[in-house]
Write a protein that holds these residues in place. Structure first.
Motif, PDB file in Angstrom:
ATOM      1  N   LYS A  58       0.832  -1.211   0.000  1.00 37.30           N
ATOM      2  CA  LYS A  58       0.000   0.000   0.000  1.00 37.30           C
ATOM      3  C   LYS A  58       0.862   1.255   0.000  1.00 37.30           C
ATOM      4  CE  LYS A  58      -4.140  -1.364  -0.320  1.00 37.30           C
ATOM      5  NZ  LYS A  58      -4.893  -1.047  -1.534  1.00 37.30           N
ATOM      6  N   ILE A  59       1.935   1.223   0.771  1.00 40.92           N
ATOM      7  CA  ILE A  59       2.848   2.373   0.809  1.00 40.92           C
ATOM      8  C   ILE A  59       3.476   2.594  -0.562  1.00 40.92           C
ATOM      9  CG2 ILE A  59       5.031   3.217   1.764  1.00 40.92           C
ATOM     10  CD1 ILE A  59       4.179   1.889   4.443  1.00 40.92           C
ATOM     11  N   GLU A  61       2.245   2.093  -3.397  1.00 43.44           N
ATOM     12  CA  GLU A  61       1.257   2.663  -4.322  1.00 43.44           C
ATOM     13  C   GLU A  61       1.094   4.174  -4.152  1.00 43.44           C
ATOM     14  OE1 GLU A  61      -2.445   0.667  -3.618  1.00 43.44           O
ATOM     15  OE2 GLU A  61      -1.667  -1.280  -4.238  1.00 43.44           O
ATOM     16  N   MET A  62       1.540   4.702  -3.021  1.00 45.21           N
ATOM     17  CA  MET A  62       1.338   6.130  -2.725  1.00 45.21           C
ATOM     18  C   MET A  62       2.240   7.007  -3.571  1.00 45.21           C
ATOM     19  SD  MET A  62       1.154   6.123   1.409  1.00 45.21           S
ATOM     20  CE  MET A  62       0.023   5.065   2.266  1.00 45.21           C
ATOM     21  N   GLN A  63       1.780   8.238  -3.747  1.00 48.31           N
ATOM     22  CA  GLN A  63       2.570   9.247  -4.439  1.00 48.31           C
ATOM     23  C   GLN A  63       3.441   9.973  -3.414  1.00 48.31           C
ATOM     24  OE1 GLN A  63      -0.186  11.832  -6.444  1.00 48.31           O
ATOM     25  NE2 GLN A  63      -1.225  10.151  -7.461  1.00 48.31           N
ATOM     26  N   ASP A  66       3.779  11.571   0.302  1.00 48.43           N
ATOM     27  CA  ASP A  66       3.142  10.647   1.243  1.00 48.43           C
ATOM     28  C   ASP A  66       3.884   9.315   1.362  1.00 48.43           C
ATOM     29  OD1 ASP A  66       1.224  12.495   1.858  1.00 48.43           O
ATOM     30  OD2 ASP A  66      -0.305  11.651   0.551  1.00 48.43           O
ATOM     31  N   ARG A  67       4.437   8.843   0.254  1.00 49.47           N
ATOM     32  CA  ARG A  67       5.158   7.569   0.302  1.00 49.47           C
ATOM     33  C   ARG A  67       6.344   7.654   1.264  1.00 49.47           C
ATOM     34  NH1 ARG A  67       7.524   6.710  -4.763  1.00 49.47           N
ATOM     35  NH2 ARG A  67       5.434   6.414  -5.562  1.00 49.47           N
ATOM     36  N   MET A  92      -5.543   1.442   4.110  1.00 47.55           N
ATOM     37  CA  MET A  92      -4.492   2.307   4.646  1.00 47.55           C
ATOM     38  C   MET A  92      -3.536   1.476   5.496  1.00 47.55           C
ATOM     39  SD  MET A  92      -6.786   5.541   5.978  1.00 47.55           S
ATOM     40  CE  MET A  92      -7.994   4.546   6.841  1.00 47.55           C
ATOM     41  N   SER A 107      -3.041   8.731   3.585  1.00 44.51           N
ATOM     42  CA  SER A 107      -2.373   9.661   2.670  1.00 44.51           C
ATOM     43  C   SER A 107      -3.343  10.745   2.215  1.00 44.51           C
ATOM     44  CB  SER A 107      -1.823   8.913   1.456  1.00 44.51           C
ATOM     45  OG  SER A 107      -2.869   8.519   0.605  1.00 44.51           O
ATOM     46  N   GLN A 109      -3.762  11.775  -0.741  1.00 39.29           N
ATOM     47  CA  GLN A 109      -4.398  11.398  -2.000  1.00 39.29           C
ATOM     48  C   GLN A 109      -5.615  10.497  -1.808  1.00 39.29           C
ATOM     49  OE1 GLN A 109      -0.849  10.723  -1.815  1.00 39.29           O
ATOM     50  NE2 GLN A 109      -0.440  12.772  -2.570  1.00 39.29           N
ATOM     51  N   LYS A 110      -5.668   9.764  -0.703  1.00 38.30           N
ATOM     52  CA  LYS A 110      -6.750   8.795  -0.496  1.00 38.30           C
ATOM     53  C   LYS A 110      -8.122   9.441  -0.632  1.00 38.30           C
ATOM     54  CE  LYS A 110      -8.166   4.751   1.810  1.00 38.30           C
ATOM     55  NZ  LYS A 110      -8.101   3.816   0.729  1.00 38.30           N
ATOM     56  N   SER A 116      -1.863  14.769   4.852  1.00 33.01           N
ATOM     57  CA  SER A 116      -1.983  13.383   5.308  1.00 33.01           C
ATOM     58  C   SER A 116      -2.420  13.401   6.761  1.00 33.01           C
ATOM     59  CB  SER A 116      -0.631  12.677   5.195  1.00 33.01           C
ATOM     60  OG  SER A 116      -0.209  12.670   3.866  1.00 33.01           O
TER      61      SER A 116
END
Length: 158
Positions: A58-59, A61-63, A66-67, A92, A107, A109-110, A116
């Motif tokens: 999941k991490i 996949e973040m931009q 946030d990653r 999450m 995040s 973006q979610k 965040s």
């Protein structure tokens, strides 16, 4: 006497014309992810390693940024509270004790927010009187924020 069918509209027909303001696409996606997580947990008891791989996926996949924040939080939580088991929660990264989520990272973006969030559930031992914070906006992660997070996580699992 004839009924006035043509001149009166029922309340149902006027409210049916209005568009429903139900869940957003992001909220529906989070609920679907949670349902998949619950099904996976029901099929087999997930070990700590499986939960960690789900969280790391999941991490990944973040931009950014946030990653990077989520990766650092993951390390901080593992080091300061090794008793917490990583798992996903509504899509999450989250960390649980005895199967109950204690803290999580959401995040920006979610749900398309401007920051965040690092939050705690009711399983966290953060009670202070009748009012205490359980979620924190997080724009960047400096040594100051890291120290606060370490203290909060340690208190949450105590």
């Amino acid at each position: 006497m004839t009924p006035r069918k043509d001149t009166q509209k029922s309340a149902d027909s006027t409210t049916a014309d209005k568009k429903s303001k139900g869940f957003t696409d992001e909220e529906r996606a989070a609920m679907k992810e949670r349902a998949q997580e619950l099904k996976a947990e029901a099929r087999a008891s997930k070990g700590k390693a499986a939960g960690e791989s789900d969280v790391l996926a999941k991490i990944a996949e973040m931009q950014e940024p946030d990653r990077a924040i989520a990766e650092r939080l993951h390390t901080i939580i593992k080091e300061s509270a090794p008793a917490l088991a990583p798992k996903t929660w509504y899509g999450m990264p989250a960390y649980a004790k005895d199967g109950k989520v204690v803290c999580y990272f959401q995040s920006a973006q979610k749900f398309k927010t401007r920051y965040s969030t690092f939050g705690f559930s009711d399983a966290a031992n953060l009670d202070e009187g009748a009012l205490w914070p359980v979620a924190f906006a997080l724009k960047k992660l400096t040594a100051t924020e890291e120290a606060k997070i370490v203290a909060l996580v340690k208190k949450a699992v105590s």
